[in-house]
Design a protein around this motif. Structure first.
Motif, short mmCIF file in Angstrom:
data_model
loop_
_atom_site.label_atom_id
_atom_site.label_comp_id
_atom_site.label_asym_id
_atom_site.label_seq_id
_atom_site.Cartn_x
_atom_site.Cartn_y
_atom_site.Cartn_z
N GLN A 1 0.83 -1.21 0.00
CA GLN A 1 0.00 0.00 0.00
C GLN A 1 0.85 1.26 0.00
N GLU A 2 1.92 1.28 0.80
CA GLU A 2 2.83 2.44 0.80
C GLU A 2 3.43 2.65 -0.59
N TYR A 3 3.84 1.56 -1.22
CA TYR A 3 4.42 1.66 -2.56
C TYR A 3 3.40 2.19 -3.57
N LEU A 4 2.21 1.62 -3.55
CA LEU A 4 1.18 2.05 -4.51
C LEU A 4 0.77 3.50 -4.28
N ASP A 5 0.85 3.97 -3.04
CA ASP A 5 0.50 5.36 -2.71
C ASP A 5 1.68 6.31 -2.77
N SER A 6 2.85 5.84 -3.19
CA SER A 6 4.09 6.60 -3.05
C SER A 6 4.30 7.72 -4.06
N ASP A 7 3.48 7.82 -5.07
CA ASP A 7 3.68 8.79 -6.14
C ASP A 7 5.07 8.60 -6.76
N ASN A 8 5.47 7.32 -6.89
CA ASN A 8 6.73 6.94 -7.54
C ASN A 8 7.96 7.54 -6.88
N GLN A 9 7.94 7.50 -5.54
CA GLN A 9 9.06 8.04 -4.78
C GLN A 9 9.16 7.32 -3.45
N CYS A 10 10.37 6.98 -3.03
CA CYS A 10 10.57 6.30 -1.76
C CYS A 10 10.23 7.23 -0.60
N SER A 11 9.43 6.75 0.32
CA SER A 11 9.05 7.57 1.47
C SER A 11 10.19 7.72 2.47
N ALA A 12 11.20 6.87 2.37
CA ALA A 12 12.33 6.95 3.31
C ALA A 12 13.46 7.86 2.80
N CYS A 13 13.78 7.79 1.49
CA CYS A 13 14.93 8.54 0.98
C CYS A 13 14.59 9.49 -0.17
N ASN A 14 13.35 9.47 -0.61
CA ASN A 14 12.86 10.31 -1.71
C ASN A 14 13.43 9.94 -3.08
N ALA A 15 14.07 8.79 -3.21
CA ALA A 15 14.55 8.35 -4.53
C ALA A 15 13.34 8.13 -5.44
N ALA A 16 13.52 8.47 -6.70
CA ALA A 16 12.43 8.32 -7.67
C ALA A 16 12.34 6.88 -8.16
N PHE A 17 11.10 6.40 -8.29
CA PHE A 17 10.82 5.08 -8.84
C PHE A 17 10.28 5.25 -10.26
N ASN A 18 10.40 4.22 -11.06
CA ASN A 18 9.94 4.26 -12.44
C ASN A 18 8.42 4.29 -12.49
N PRO A 19 7.81 5.38 -13.00
CA PRO A 19 6.35 5.45 -13.08
C PRO A 19 5.77 4.41 -14.04
N GLY A 20 6.59 3.90 -14.97
CA GLY A 20 6.12 2.88 -15.90
C GLY A 20 5.86 1.54 -15.23
N CYS A 21 6.34 1.36 -14.02
CA CYS A 21 6.11 0.10 -13.31
C CYS A 21 4.62 -0.18 -13.10
N HIS A 22 3.81 0.86 -13.12
CA HIS A 22 2.36 0.63 -12.92
C HIS A 22 1.80 -0.30 -14.00
N ASN A 23 2.46 -0.37 -15.14
CA ASN A 23 2.02 -1.28 -16.20
C ASN A 23 2.22 -2.75 -15.83
N HIS A 24 3.01 -3.00 -14.79
CA HIS A 24 3.31 -4.37 -14.38
C HIS A 24 2.69 -4.75 -13.04
N TYR A 25 1.94 -3.87 -12.43
CA TYR A 25 1.37 -4.17 -11.11
C TYR A 25 0.60 -5.49 -11.10
N HIS A 26 -0.11 -5.78 -12.20
CA HIS A 26 -0.94 -6.99 -12.22
C HIS A 26 -0.11 -8.28 -12.13
N PHE A 27 1.19 -8.20 -12.38
CA PHE A 27 2.04 -9.38 -12.21
C PHE A 27 2.38 -9.63 -10.74
N TYR A 28 2.24 -8.61 -9.91
CA TYR A 28 2.65 -8.69 -8.51
C TYR A 28 1.50 -8.52 -7.51
N PHE A 29 0.54 -7.68 -7.86
CA PHE A 29 -0.51 -7.29 -6.91
C PHE A 29 -1.90 -7.54 -7.49
N GLU A 30 -2.76 -8.10 -6.65
CA GLU A 30 -4.15 -8.32 -7.04
C GLU A 30 -4.81 -6.98 -7.37
#
Length: 112
Positions: free
Chosen positions: A81-110
């Motif tokens: 839930q923290e990851y999905l709500d993160s706005d593509n950024q780590c809540s601990a260090c503010n590193a940016a995550f790839n926004p394109g990963c949302h295209n793969h959520y269905h492989f990992y998350f219901e």
């Protein structure tokens, strides 16, 4: 006093220090996911398919409060839930995550 963070073990092919693998190597590809099926962190679904001896399973919504997403920049473990709500950024260090990963959520998350 500075303390080095110990990262959980991540499995993947040709991993770099921030858990990027042969399949996903952009500057933003720094998360790994603890796979529901085996409880091990993999750099990506393709690394799991190549290296595991079983099919992947998705995390059900009822288990999204568990820490199963790893930031490769700082080693913080986030809940789904923290990851999905993160706005593509780590809540601990503010590193940016790839926004394109949302295209793969269905492989990992219901899907909700």
């Amino acid at each position: 006093m500075w303390m080095k963070r110990i990262f959980p073990h991540v499995i993947g092919i040709e991993l770099d220090p921030q858990t990027r693998c042969i399949h996903y190597r952009s500057r933003l590809d720094i998360i790994s996911i603890k796979m529901k099926c085996c409880g091990l962190y993999y750099a990506c679904k393709d690394c799991h398919a190549a290296l595991a001896d079983h099919p992947a399973q998705v995390w059900p919504c009822s288990e999204w409060a568990q820490k199963n997403v790893l930031c490769g920049a700082c080693g913080a473990e986030l809940t789904t839930q923290e990851y999905l709500d993160s706005d593509n950024q780590c809540s601990a260090c503010n590193a940016a995550f790839n926004p394109g990963c949302h295209n793969h959520y269905h492989f990992y998350f219901e899907a909700k």
